[in-house]
Scaffold this active site. Structure first.
Site, PDB file in Angstrom:
ATOM      1  N   SER A 139       0.839  -1.200   0.000  1.00 42.88           N
ATOM      2  CA  SER A 139       0.000   0.000   0.000  1.00 42.88           C
ATOM      3  C   SER A 139       0.870   1.246   0.000  1.00 42.88           C
ATOM      4  CB  SER A 139      -0.891  -0.011   1.250  1.00 42.88           C
ATOM      5  OG  SER A 139      -1.486   1.243   1.439  1.00 42.88           O
ATOM      6  N   TYR A 165      -1.908  -0.805  10.968  1.00 42.98           N
ATOM      7  CA  TYR A 165      -2.210  -1.421   9.658  1.00 42.98           C
ATOM      8  C   TYR A 165      -1.076  -1.088   8.678  1.00 42.98           C
ATOM      9  CZ  TYR A 165      -3.606  -1.569   4.880  1.00 42.98           C
ATOM     10  OH  TYR A 165      -3.589  -1.792   3.530  1.00 42.98           O
ATOM     11  N   LYS A 169       2.088  -3.488   6.734  1.00 48.63           N
ATOM     12  CA  LYS A 169       2.445  -3.537   5.314  1.00 48.63           C
ATOM     13  C   LYS A 169       3.944  -3.281   5.158  1.00 48.63           C
ATOM     14  CE  LYS A 169      -1.514  -4.302   3.274  1.00 48.63           C
ATOM     15  NZ  LYS A 169      -1.764  -5.563   2.558  1.00 48.63           N
TER      16      LYS A 169
HETATM   17  C1  WQD Z   1      -9.349   9.516   0.934  1.00 48.63           C
HETATM   18  C2  WQD Z   1      -9.588  11.004   1.155  1.00 48.63           C
HETATM   19  C3  WQD Z   1      -9.866  11.621   3.447  1.00 48.63           C
HETATM   20  C4  WQD Z   1     -13.653   9.446   4.013  1.00 48.63           C
HETATM   21  C5  WQD Z   1      -6.693   4.598   3.057  1.00 48.63           C
HETATM   22  C6  WQD Z   1      -5.611   3.798   3.704  1.00 48.63           C
HETATM   23  C7  WQD Z   1      -4.817   3.085   2.651  1.00 48.63           C
HETATM   24  C8  WQD Z   1      -5.735   2.289   1.771  1.00 48.63           C
HETATM   25  C9  WQD Z   1      -6.770   3.200   1.143  1.00 48.63           C
HETATM   26  C10 WQD Z   1      -5.888   0.051   2.564  1.00 48.63           C
HETATM   27  C11 WQD Z   1      -8.832  11.571   2.342  1.00 48.63           C
HETATM   28  C12 WQD Z   1     -11.158  11.865   2.652  1.00 48.63           C
HETATM   29  C13 WQD Z   1     -12.484   9.962   3.469  1.00 48.63           C
HETATM   30  C14 WQD Z   1     -14.699  10.324   4.386  1.00 48.63           C
HETATM   31  C15 WQD Z   1     -13.385  12.192   3.649  1.00 48.63           C
HETATM   32  N1  WQD Z   1      -6.371   1.298   2.509  1.00 48.63           N
HETATM   33  N2  WQD Z   1     -12.371  11.310   3.282  1.00 48.63           N
HETATM   34  N3  WQD Z   1     -14.525  11.664   4.187  1.00 48.63           N
HETATM   35  O1  WQD Z   1      -6.947   7.601   3.665  1.00 48.63           O
HETATM   36  O2  WQD Z   1      -6.156   7.888   1.252  1.00 48.63           O
HETATM   37  O3  WQD Z   1      -6.135   5.629   2.289  1.00 48.63           O
HETATM   38  O4  WQD Z   1      -7.494   3.791   2.226  1.00 48.63           O
HETATM   39  O5  WQD Z   1      -4.923  -0.373   1.966  1.00 48.63           O
HETATM   40  O6  WQD Z   1      -3.906   2.235   3.299  1.00 48.63           O
HETATM   41  O7  WQD Z   1      -4.732   4.678   4.380  1.00 48.63           O
HETATM   42  O8  WQD Z   1      -8.297   6.700   1.705  1.00 48.63           O
HETATM   43  O9  WQD Z   1     -10.677   6.821   1.149  1.00 48.63           O
HETATM   44  O10 WQD Z   1     -10.009   6.832   3.602  1.00 48.63           O
HETATM   45  O11 WQD Z   1      -9.579   8.855   2.187  1.00 48.63           O
HETATM   46  O12 WQD Z   1     -13.244  13.412   3.478  1.00 48.63           O
HETATM   47  O13 WQD Z   1     -15.788   9.910   4.909  1.00 48.63           O
HETATM   48  O14 WQD Z   1     -10.980  11.202   1.420  1.00 48.63           O
HETATM   49  O15 WQD Z   1      -9.624  12.672   4.357  1.00 48.63           O
HETATM   50  O16 WQD Z   1      -8.428  12.883   2.015  1.00 48.63           O
HETATM   51  P1  WQD Z   1      -6.843   7.077   2.279  1.00 48.63           P
HETATM   52  P2  WQD Z   1      -9.717   7.256   2.199  1.00 48.63           P
END
Ligand code: WQD
Length: 357
Positions: A139, A165, A169
């Protein structure tokens, strides 16, 4: 003679009932491989032990081929040994693992036991069978807060990781790098995913979070269909064009095809190599919301909320290494990701659970 010399087409796919795993199983079958799936269904839907998880039933529908599935846990070393004796695998694709960033903070030891225990058992079994071809689901989170954008594979990893988590990785990658140093002959591809979104064009398989989604796009999708009332945008004061977080969203089918491309090039990897799987293009949270509204024709009400601890502002990939080495490139647009995701969501309002559940 030909049969003997033909490389076995059996590929062990751990976690093959999951979101990324099931999409990859479709591509493996359609590319002529024979995936053998194991999954303990801890994060898959309605899996009476021994029964096929619904996601794999759907894979059978899409491909018209039967999928061989085993319902056990990678921590059960004896069962894993048996499986390696039963099939002459040409490679292993390892997706299985616990994956919730937030949950890992409150249950660190469960994450270390499961995610690290699994890879340790797998490596042991592979060594016993002299099988040294592995595609590992890593990741972009291993990069921590990027010092330079776009992030490339030379970027230091393991610094500033904010959750167990992400550390599992990183630790798994470190283990695999050490295994490849100590015992030449291994061909290991560490695939660092950015933000996988979307669904297979059939609308039959897709992301099916158990409970309220942690990730952005499944949350947006459930607001659009009316399962959730409003999206909280975690912060609009980042150093990005519209102040909201920027991410490299990649279509799940592009990602799955990247795995097939990597599998086919494994023997050219001397030891262990990391590759970014992304598009190289960043979109902000609000741009993603707008794209989803356009694709679904639905409004997605949102409110600006405080930043989420551990979140980064701006992350997107340098994708040149995978493009050059695998001759693979993500081609699907953000709009296609949203259109395909909306088809899955509207055809399966309850994910893999029956509509009336
Ligand atoms: C994306 C953007 C949030 C939810 C994570 C893990 C990574 C991988 C993918 C497993 C950010 C914003 C999110 C919400 C929001 N997972 N957001 N409201 O954090 O880039 O990555 O998921 O492998 O390891 O770290 O993905 O989709 O959670 O967030 O504003 O309800 O959307 O702040 O900017 P992220 P995400």
């Amino acid at each position: 003679e030909k049969a003997k010399s033909k490389m076995s087409s059996y590929v062990l796919v751990t976690g093959g009932a999951g979101y990324i795993g099931s999409h990859t199983v479709v591509e493996l079958i359609q590319d002529g491989f024979t995936p053998i799936v194991i999954d303990n269904c801890v994060n898959a839907t309605r899996c009476q032990s021994g029964k096929m998880p619904e996601s794999l039933n759907r894979v059978q529908q899409i491909t018209g081929k039967a999928v061989t599935y085993y319902d056990f846990d990678l921590l059960d070393k004896d069962k894993l040994d048996e499986l390696f004796k039963k099939y002459k695998f040409c490679a292993v694709m390892h997706f299985a693992g616990l994956k919730s960033v937030t949950e890992s903070i409150s249950k660190p030891m469960e994450y270390y036991e499961v995610n690290l225990g699994a890879i340790i058992n797998l490596i042991e079994c592979m060594k016993e069978q002299n099988l040294k071809k592995l595609v590992f689901s890593s990741s972009a989170t291993v990069y921590g807060p990027p010092e330079k954008l776009p992030v490339d594979e030379q970027h230091i990893v393991g610094k500033g990781l904010t959750n167990p988590y992400g550390k599992t990785k990183f630790f798994a990658e470190e283990m695999l790098r050490d295994v490849a140093k100590a015992d030449e002959g291994w061909n290991i591809a560490l695939l660092r995913y950015f933000n996988p979104v979307g669904s297979h064009i059939s609308g039959l398989i897709g992301e099916d979070p158990q409970g309220p989604p942690n990730n952005l796009m499944p949350y947006v999708s459930q607001v659009a269909i009316g399962k959730l009332p409003v999206l909280s945008v975690f912060g609009d004061d980042y150093d990005t064009p519209d102040g909201t977080g920027v991410r490299d969203f990649i279509h799940i089918v592009d990602l799955a095809q990247g795995h097939i491309a990597a599998l086919k090039k494994l023997q050219e990897i001397n030891g262990c190599m990391a590759f970014n799987l992304g598009t190289g293009k960043g979109y902000s949270v609000l741009e993603a919301v707008k794209a989803f509204e356009k694709a679904s024709g639905r409004k997605v009400p949102y409110k600006i909320a405080p930043r989420r601890p551990g979140d980064l502002g701006n992350v997107y990939a340098n994708t040149q290494l995978a493009e050059k080495f695998f001759q693979w490139k993500a081609t699907k647009s953000l709009e296609e990701m949203c259109v395909d995701m909306w088809r899955w969501q509207s055809m399966n309002p309850n994910g893999y659970r029956p509509a009336d559940a």
